[in-house]
Motif scaffolding. Structure first.
Motif, PDB file in Angstrom:
ATOM      1  N   GLY A 179       0.828  -1.196   0.000  1.00 40.29           N
ATOM      2  CA  GLY A 179       0.000   0.000   0.000  1.00 40.29           C
ATOM      3  C   GLY A 179       0.864   1.248   0.000  1.00 40.29           C
ATOM      4  O   GLY A 179       1.877   1.298   0.697  1.00 40.29           O
ATOM      5  N   THR A 180       0.485   2.242  -0.773  1.00 37.15           N
ATOM      6  CA  THR A 180       1.256   3.485  -0.879  1.00 37.15           C
ATOM      7  C   THR A 180       0.893   4.426   0.260  1.00 37.15           C
ATOM      8  O   THR A 180      -0.280   4.667   0.527  1.00 37.15           O
ATOM      9  N   LEU A 181       1.918   4.985   0.911  1.00 34.18           N
ATOM     10  CA  LEU A 181       1.675   5.912   2.017  1.00 34.18           C
ATOM     11  C   LEU A 181       1.901   7.361   1.617  1.00 34.18           C
ATOM     12  O   LEU A 181       1.422   8.274   2.287  1.00 34.18           O
ATOM     13  N   ALA A 182       2.610   7.583   0.519  1.00 37.63           N
ATOM     14  CA  ALA A 182       2.768   8.939  -0.031  1.00 37.63           C
ATOM     15  C   ALA A 182       3.402   8.830  -1.402  1.00 37.63           C
ATOM     16  O   ALA A 182       4.228   7.946  -1.646  1.00 37.63           O
ATOM     17  N   THR A 183       3.005   9.732  -2.297  1.00 31.04           N
ATOM     18  CA  THR A 183       3.605   9.758  -3.623  1.00 31.04           C
ATOM     19  C   THR A 183       3.442  11.155  -4.218  1.00 31.04           C
ATOM     20  O   THR A 183       2.670  11.981  -3.713  1.00 31.04           O
ATOM     21  N   THR A 184       4.176  11.399  -5.296  1.00 29.90           N
ATOM     22  CA  THR A 184       4.198  12.731  -5.912  1.00 29.90           C
ATOM     23  C   THR A 184       2.796  13.230  -6.258  1.00 29.90           C
ATOM     24  O   THR A 184       2.491  14.424  -6.103  1.00 29.90           O
ATOM     25  N   ARG A 185       1.933  12.349  -6.717  1.00 27.32           N
ATOM     26  CA  ARG A 185       0.597  12.759  -7.148  1.00 27.32           C
ATOM     27  C   ARG A 185      -0.198  13.442  -6.042  1.00 27.32           C
ATOM     28  O   ARG A 185      -1.125  14.214  -6.311  1.00 27.32           O
ATOM     29  N   TRP A 186       0.150  13.158  -4.779  1.00 31.93           N
ATOM     30  CA  TRP A 186      -0.589  13.772  -3.678  1.00 31.93           C
ATOM     31  C   TRP A 186      -0.493  15.296  -3.712  1.00 31.93           C
ATOM     32  O   TRP A 186      -1.367  15.995  -3.185  1.00 31.93           O
ATOM     33  N   LEU A 187       0.570  15.822  -4.324  1.00 27.18           N
ATOM     34  CA  LEU A 187       0.715  17.271  -4.405  1.00 27.18           C
ATOM     35  C   LEU A 187      -0.443  17.909  -5.171  1.00 27.18           C
ATOM     36  O   LEU A 187      -0.800  19.058  -4.915  1.00 27.18           O
ATOM     37  N   VAL A 188      -1.013  17.161  -6.119  1.00 22.98           N
ATOM     38  CA  VAL A 188      -2.144  17.679  -6.907  1.00 22.98           C
ATOM     39  C   VAL A 188      -3.281  18.086  -5.979  1.00 22.98           C
ATOM     40  O   VAL A 188      -3.793  19.213  -6.030  1.00 22.98           O
ATOM     41  N   ALA A 189      -3.692  17.150  -5.111  1.00 19.75           N
ATOM     42  CA  ALA A 189      -4.818  17.422  -4.212  1.00 19.75           C
ATOM     43  C   ALA A 189      -4.460  18.437  -3.141  1.00 19.75           C
ATOM     44  O   ALA A 189      -5.283  19.273  -2.755  1.00 19.75           O
ATOM     45  N   ILE A 190      -3.226  18.394  -2.647  1.00 18.67           N
ATOM     46  CA  ILE A 190      -2.807  19.350  -1.611  1.00 18.67           C
ATOM     47  C   ILE A 190      -2.843  20.776  -2.146  1.00 18.67           C
ATOM     48  O   ILE A 190      -3.398  21.690  -1.513  1.00 18.67           O
ATOM     49  N   LEU A 191      -2.267  20.999  -3.310  1.00 21.78           N
ATOM     50  CA  LEU A 191      -2.233  22.352  -3.880  1.00 21.78           C
ATOM     51  C   LEU A 191      -3.641  22.870  -4.170  1.00 21.78           C
ATOM     52  O   LEU A 191      -3.976  24.012  -3.832  1.00 21.78           O
TER      53      LEU A 191
END
Length: 421
Positions: free
Chosen positions: A379-391
């Motif tokens: 299971g992924t706990l963090a990845t680059t794509r998360w920046l999309v939703a954060i921003l």
């Protein structure tokens, strides 16, 4: 690899799974025939070898004047044993080829169907609303000097990018925050190789139906991994693990590479679907009877991360036809992306039961002293794509972005990412 005992004793379970996935049901009957042929060939070989051993003892005891007459029989029997061994090896390979094409039997309750047939388990958090027209993540990243797609394309081609300034810092903050969360839950951190051998790639189930997504190094017998799951699954290949003290839990940090074949025209803007990204991946080796509870535990860690980052998301139970070949069940966690007005996958977690372990020969010793395949989960706990939703979630009208409170300690206390003037 599926369980041969399950295949022989409950073939209908595997037939139903193949049907639910939209995969070949006929493969099950072919595998049953190949298994019967394999077992028969092994029996013939073992019987002939036993006969050869017994005859060898008889020859050894025979008088000297009789041994010469027995030589022809020895040679004839040796030829039959050699042929039986070759037939057994061929039958083993034939069974492995057919059974290896059968996907992991899905767990009861997994929805049937394809990509659009998932079941939504829950929606969490209030979707962000704005009294201004929100900017998408790429525009925000460019305003803040955090994303440079133009130069990424210049240097490496389409779907490559530079994270710079606050973009680079924000990703490192996210990854380090996730690592701290993993450490608190007892995971052992690993920085994994991103090049692996074909047998490791195949063992995790990333060749075959996934060939078009994987980068192969020409002239080298190596593949670039699309997730550290591959290296983590290979970490204990051909080993017998001690699980008496509990599961083995690893958190693998790596760069990942994906061709994104077949996705042309989809998510070409920004960093949603790119060829290279970073990821922190959880991977667990555990006793099979404990795998389903562990799966829910991994999901809870992912949800905790998204909640602490102030993101609105939903959890879906992925349909059988949208599972990878190794996963018996997969939960996707999708965050709300305001400018798209839709949920987009940020992370997933899969229960691969004993499928990968059988292919990679990873076992544990049972209470009876025998060995058996372990279960593996990821299971992924963090990845680059998360920046999309954060921003996009935390943006303000002037293009600035409020930094989630949990990330501020990793950014020297920075509270707001301001546009570059």
């Amino acid at each position: 690899m599926i369980d041969p005992v399950l295949l022989r004793e409950q073939p209908d379970v595997i037939r139903r799974s193949q049907a639910a996935r939209g995969s070949s049901v006929e493969l099950v009957d072919q595998a049953l025939e190949a298994d019967a042929a394999r077992r028969a060939a092994i029996t013939t070989f073992e019987e002939l070898r036993a006969e050869q051993n017994a005859f060898g003892k008889q020859v050894a005891k025979a008088p000297k004047d009789e041994k010469a007459a027995l030589v022809a029989q020895v040679q004839e029997l040796a030829g039959r044993v050699k042929a039986a061994q070759a037939a057994s090896t061929e039958a083993e390979a034939r069974f492995a080829e057919i059974a290896g094409a059968i996907q992991n039997p899905v767990i009861d309750g997994v929805p049937e169907g394809g990509e659009d047939d998932f079941v939504t388990l829950r929606e969490v958090g209030e979707r962000p609303t704005f009294d201004f027209t929100p900017r998408d993540h790429l525009e925000l990243g460019e305003l803040n000097g955090g994303i440079d797609m133009a130069r990424g394309t210049k240097v490496s081609g389409s779907r490559f990018y530079f994270l710079r300034g606050i973009g680079a810092r924000l990703e490192l903050a996210l990854m380090n925050y996730a690592l701290d969360k993993a450490l608190a839950e007892g995971f052992i951190p690993l920085i994994t190789p991103t090049l692996v051998r074909p047998e490791i790639m195949a063992g995790t189930g990333f060749l075959g139906q996934h060939d078009d997504e994987v980068y192969r190094i020409e002239g080298e017998d190596l593949y670039l991994t699309g997730t550290s799951e591959v290296a983590l699954a290979g970490y204990h290949s051909d080993e017998i693990l001690d699980l008496e003290g509990g599961a083995l839990r690893y958190a693998g940090w790596s760069t990942c590479y994906r061709k994104e074949a077949g996705s042309y025209g989809r998510d070409t803007r920004g960093i949603i679907r790119v060829h290279q990204f970073n990821k922190l991946e959880m991977f667990v080796y555990i006793k099979p009877e404990d795998a389903e509870a562990e799966h829910l535990r991994l999901l809870s860690y992912q949800e905790s991360m998204l909640q602490s980052l102030g993101l609105s998301y939903r959890v879906i139970d992925t349909a059988a036809g949208d599972l990878g070949s190794s996963a018996a069940r997969k939960y996707d966690v999708e965050a709300w992306v305001p400018t798209q007005g839709a949920y987009r996958e940020l992370t997933s977690t899969s229960n691969c039961t004993t499928y990968q372990a059988r292919r990679l020969d990873t076992r544990y010793r049972t209470e009876s002293g025998k060995t058996a395949p372990v279960a593996t989960l990821n299971g992924t706990l963090a990845t680059t794509r998360w920046l999309v939703a954060i921003l996009e979630t935390h943006q303000r009208e002037d293009g600035s972005v409020v930094i989630p409170e949990v990330l501020r300690p990793y950014l020297g206390g920075l509270e707001v990412a301001e546009p570059i003037r």
